[in-house]
Scaffold this motif. Structure first.
Motif, PDB file in Angstrom:
ATOM      1  N   LEU A  42       2.079  -5.576   3.087  1.00 44.44           N
ATOM      2  CA  LEU A  42       1.208  -6.317   3.997  1.00 44.44           C
ATOM      3  C   LEU A  42       1.162  -7.763   3.532  1.00 44.44           C
ATOM      4  CD1 LEU A  42      -2.233  -5.406   5.357  1.00 44.44           C
ATOM      5  CD2 LEU A  42      -2.081  -7.361   3.823  1.00 44.44           C
ATOM      6  N   LEU A  74      -7.256   3.760   1.676  1.00 42.23           N
ATOM      7  CA  LEU A  74      -5.992   4.374   2.073  1.00 42.23           C
ATOM      8  C   LEU A  74      -5.602   5.520   1.154  1.00 42.23           C
ATOM      9  CD1 LEU A  74      -4.085   1.113   2.985  1.00 42.23           C
ATOM     10  CD2 LEU A  74      -4.968   2.823   4.593  1.00 42.23           C
ATOM     11  N   PHE A  94       0.841  -1.193   0.000  1.00 47.89           N
ATOM     12  CA  PHE A  94       0.000   0.000   0.000  1.00 47.89           C
ATOM     13  C   PHE A  94       0.874   1.239   0.000  1.00 47.89           C
ATOM     14  CE2 PHE A  94      -2.448  -3.347   2.061  1.00 47.89           C
ATOM     15  CZ  PHE A  94      -3.596  -3.326   1.287  1.00 47.89           C
ATOM     16  N   THR A 117       3.717   0.484   2.614  1.00 45.57           N
ATOM     17  CA  THR A 117       3.548  -0.597   3.588  1.00 45.57           C
ATOM     18  C   THR A 117       3.239  -1.916   2.902  1.00 45.57           C
ATOM     19  OG1 THR A 117       2.732   0.973   5.223  1.00 45.57           O
ATOM     20  CG2 THR A 117       2.270  -1.338   5.622  1.00 45.57           C
ATOM     21  N   LEU A 127       2.697  -6.282   8.824  1.00 48.41           N
ATOM     22  CA  LEU A 127       2.983  -5.030   8.134  1.00 48.41           C
ATOM     23  C   LEU A 127       4.448  -4.677   8.324  1.00 48.41           C
ATOM     24  CD1 LEU A 127       0.115  -2.924   9.752  1.00 48.41           C
ATOM     25  CD2 LEU A 127       0.003  -4.099   7.573  1.00 48.41           C
ATOM     26  N   VAL A 148      -2.320   2.121   7.618  1.00 47.14           N
ATOM     27  CA  VAL A 148      -2.860   0.789   7.319  1.00 47.14           C
ATOM     28  C   VAL A 148      -3.382   0.154   8.617  1.00 47.14           C
ATOM     29  CG1 VAL A 148      -2.350  -1.501   6.386  1.00 47.14           C
ATOM     30  CG2 VAL A 148      -1.302   0.533   5.346  1.00 47.14           C
ATOM     31  N   LEU A 182      -9.351  -1.871   0.357  1.00 45.41           N
ATOM     32  CA  LEU A 182      -8.494  -1.293   1.402  1.00 45.41           C
ATOM     33  C   LEU A 182      -7.558  -0.259   0.783  1.00 45.41           C
ATOM     34  CD1 LEU A 182      -7.342  -1.041   4.235  1.00 45.41           C
ATOM     35  CD2 LEU A 182      -6.065  -3.175   3.831  1.00 45.41           C
TER      36      LEU A 182
END
Length: 150
Positions: free
Chosen positions: A118, A148, A13, A116, A109, A20, A144
């Motif tokens: 994940l 973000l 991300f 980030t 994470l 997150v 998600l």
């Protein structure tokens, strides 16, 4: 003990780990991305107490048939803010499954230059349903990411 996870997915991300983490643990953010397409989380059912032993509970409701309700009721087993979140509990109401089934979730994470990575692991799934679990996560991770990015 053998590895309880039978699916693993990863996604990076473009947000810091703290952002997150908040999307994973703040109920008002969780309801905005969790749940496969057509099966959102009912905001009134969410309990996320992100500490070891804290409650992890929510119910997804079918948009086309609100009588279809799938619930997870569990507790957190490992919590390291902005780094690791794991829970263990029972799913109820999974289509085609009688009774509840135990499941584990682990999310890891890390932060690299403001992004980030994940990794999510989940399982075990009842026989023949691991791909359904994988497909659900493949629907949720882009939601998600969109949250973000907003």
């Amino acid at each position: 003990m053998s590895d309880p996870y039978d699916i693993e997915l990863s996604h990076t991300f473009s947000a810091p780990a703290a952002r997150v983490w908040a999307a994973l643990t703040a109920p008002d953010q969780f309801v905005r991305w969790y749940g496969p397409d057509g099966f959102p989380v009912d905001p009134a059912t969410v309990e996320i107490d992100a500490r070891v032993g804290g409650r992890h509970r929510f119910v997804m409701v079918g948009e086309d048939d609100p009588s279809m309700r799938t619930a997870f009721d569990g507790s957190f087993t490992d919590v390291v803010p902005n780094n690791r979140l794991a829970s263990s509990g029972t799913w109820h109401g999974i289509p085609g499954q009688d009774g509840g089934w135990a499941s584990n979730l682990a999310v890891e994470l890390s932060e690299e230059a403001g992004a980030t990575p994940l990794v999510v692991r989940e399982g075990p799934h009842p026989e023949g349903t691991a791909e359904l679990g994988r497909a659900s996560w493949e629907m949720m991770l882009p939601k998600l990411a969109a949250l973000l990015d907003s």
